[in-house]
Design an enzyme around this catalytic site. Structure first.
Site, PDB file in Angstrom:
ATOM      1  N   LYS A 113      -4.099 -16.814   3.047  1.00 47.82           N
ATOM      2  CA  LYS A 113      -4.587 -16.056   1.886  1.00 47.82           C
ATOM      3  C   LYS A 113      -3.806 -14.754   1.715  1.00 47.82           C
ATOM      4  O   LYS A 113      -3.574 -14.310   0.594  1.00 47.82           O
ATOM      5  CB  LYS A 113      -6.082 -15.762   2.015  1.00 47.82           C
ATOM      6  CG  LYS A 113      -6.934 -17.005   1.836  1.00 47.82           C
ATOM      7  CD  LYS A 113      -8.388 -16.685   1.530  1.00 47.82           C
ATOM      8  CE  LYS A 113      -9.148 -17.991   1.281  1.00 47.82           C
ATOM      9  NZ  LYS A 113     -10.567 -17.815   1.046  1.00 47.82           N
ATOM     10  N   LYS A 199      -5.394 -29.534   0.931  1.00 51.38           N
ATOM     11  CA  LYS A 199      -6.847 -29.723   0.784  1.00 51.38           C
ATOM     12  C   LYS A 199      -7.305 -29.339  -0.623  1.00 51.38           C
ATOM     13  O   LYS A 199      -6.719 -28.455  -1.259  1.00 51.38           O
ATOM     14  CB  LYS A 199      -7.620 -28.958   1.860  1.00 51.38           C
ATOM     15  CG  LYS A 199      -7.736 -27.483   1.641  1.00 51.38           C
ATOM     16  CD  LYS A 199      -8.896 -26.869   2.435  1.00 51.38           C
ATOM     17  CE  LYS A 199      -9.162 -25.479   1.877  1.00 51.38           C
ATOM     18  NZ  LYS A 199     -10.456 -24.928   2.039  1.00 51.38           N
ATOM     19  N   LYS A 202     -11.010 -24.390  -4.119  1.00 50.58           N
ATOM     20  CA  LYS A 202     -11.435 -23.661  -5.319  1.00 50.58           C
ATOM     21  C   LYS A 202     -10.322 -22.771  -5.839  1.00 50.58           C
ATOM     22  O   LYS A 202     -10.269 -22.443  -7.015  1.00 50.58           O
ATOM     23  CB  LYS A 202     -12.609 -22.748  -4.973  1.00 50.58           C
ATOM     24  CG  LYS A 202     -13.893 -23.475  -4.756  1.00 50.58           C
ATOM     25  CD  LYS A 202     -15.010 -22.445  -4.645  1.00 50.58           C
ATOM     26  CE  LYS A 202     -15.853 -22.740  -3.434  1.00 50.58           C
ATOM     27  NZ  LYS A 202     -16.447 -21.594  -2.816  1.00 50.58           N
TER      28      LYS A 202
END
Ligand code: ATP
Ligand code: LTN
Length: 337
Positions: A113, A199, A202
């Site tokens: 991230k 994966k 969101k």
């Protein structure tokens, strides 16, 4: 015999997708009768990346409604909002002070991230796993049902608890319970519809990469029509050369409720032209009851408010008692003098 305790949570960021559902919430629903469960909407986690204050509250409410719509049963489960129970923030601070910095710098999710965000990485993003550890440890959770991607965070939680007990537990009396992860074999890692090696997430910028639980039948149809496949005829599980095929067949199996053998047999000779409409129908049908229930709950705001209010009260009783235990062990002057 008292039931073992389960705790888990999802961030109210964006829409819940099939990965969140099959990897986490569906498993919560499946096991809930055996346990005493706490399911929180982790809104404090949602602000570790840049967020929009205009939508945070609504998204939190929607996530709680989705928990109920997916089948969380208030007879055995408590639903609450993380920020409504102040002990989460307070325990995070206390655990921060015993967690070595280099344990956090090793976290894969932080590294991934942080790279995505460039310059703008907050201390909160680095500290995210300590907040998650506080969520779990406050409830003396025995089991934590999550998807595969959270395994490392759970190991960290166990390490933090063990370190705390080691430093501050008296005469081998542990202060914090060490939790076990509960990662189901199937659905633990649902992959993106546009790339079977990534994966479903969101935060993927492409809407086509995921099916959201609240997608309309037309959206579901369009996404499955456009999803990535391969030129081979006949569907099979577990072929490392065919990640998309494995993912789509797994989705079909889980959403249809069939066994792996049944799904494999049914689809072994199918071409994509035959399989895609089947998967589309199955997905629409599996999500319809959730979508109907969601609408019903969202139309009854008073009910939802009361669920969250009651949930926060029940959660706070458990959380505050653990927090007192922790503060005592750390030697703080009691505030009730
Ligand atoms: P983001 O991409 O922003 O990190 P996310 O889609 O991973 O978000 P989270 O709120 O972080 O969603 O995860 C909620 C729960 O869903 C966790 O238990 C997580 O392990 C599970 N989960 C998330 N993505 C998947 C996936 N693709 N397959 C299976 N489980 C998943
Ligand atoms: N980090 C988790 C969400 C989360 C969680 C928790 C999961 C926050 N606190 C406690 C289980 C238990 C994620 O899924 N991204």
């Amino acid at each position: 015999m008292t039931k073992q305790r389960v705790l888990s949570g999802v961030q109210p960021t964006g829409n819940l997708h099939l990965g969140n559902y099959l990897g986490a919430i569906r498993n919560w629903v499946e096991i809930q009768q055996e346990y005493d469960n706490f399911f929180c909407v982790v809104d404090l986690h949602a602000i570790t990346v840049p967020h929009d204050p205009k939508v945070l509250g609504d998204n939190t409410l929607k996530m709680a409604a989705l928990y109920l719509a997916c089948g969380i049963d208030l007879e055995c489960s408590t639903i609450f909002v993380q920020s409504h129970v102040k002990a989460h923030s307070e325990l995070t601070w206390l655990l921060n002070c015993i967690t070595p910095l280099n344990w956090l710098e090793r976290m894969i999710q932080f590294k991934e991230k942080a790279v995505k965000q460039g310059e703008n990485v907050s201390v909160g993003l680095l500290d995210y796993p300590v907040l998650m550890a506080a969520d779990i440890l406050l409830y003396d959770a025995d089991r934590v049902p999550v998807g595969e991607d959270q395994k490392q965070h759970l190991e960290l939680t166990r390490d933090i608890a063990a370190r705390f007990n080691d430093k501050f537990g008296k005469k081998k009396q542990p202060v914090l319970k060490i939790p076990e992860p509960l990662i189901s074999k199937q659905g633990a890692r649902v992959m993106s519809l546009t790339d079977g090696t990534k994966k479903m997430s969101k935060s993927d910028p492409s809407e086509l990469s995921r099916i959201n639980l609240l997608d309309s039948p037309d959206e579901i149809k369009r996404k499955i029509k456009k999803c990535k496949t391969d030129p081979v005829k006949g569907l099979t599980f577990d072929d490392p050369e065919r990640p998309e095929c494995n993912n789509l067949l797994t989705l079909y199996q889980l959403l249809s409720g069939k066994t792996k053998e049944e799904a494999a047999l049914e689809c072994q000779d199918m071409g994509w032209g035959q399989f895609k409409p089947l998967l589309t129908e199955t997905t629409i049908e599996a999500l319809k009851p959730i979508q109907d229930k969601y609408q019903e709950i969202m139309d009854n705001r008073d009910y939802l408010d009361s669920v969250l209010k009651e949930g926060a009260t029940k959660a706070a009783v458990v959380a505050n008692s653990t927090l007192s235990r922790v503060k005592d062990a750390l030697g703080f002057l009691s505030s009730s003098i």
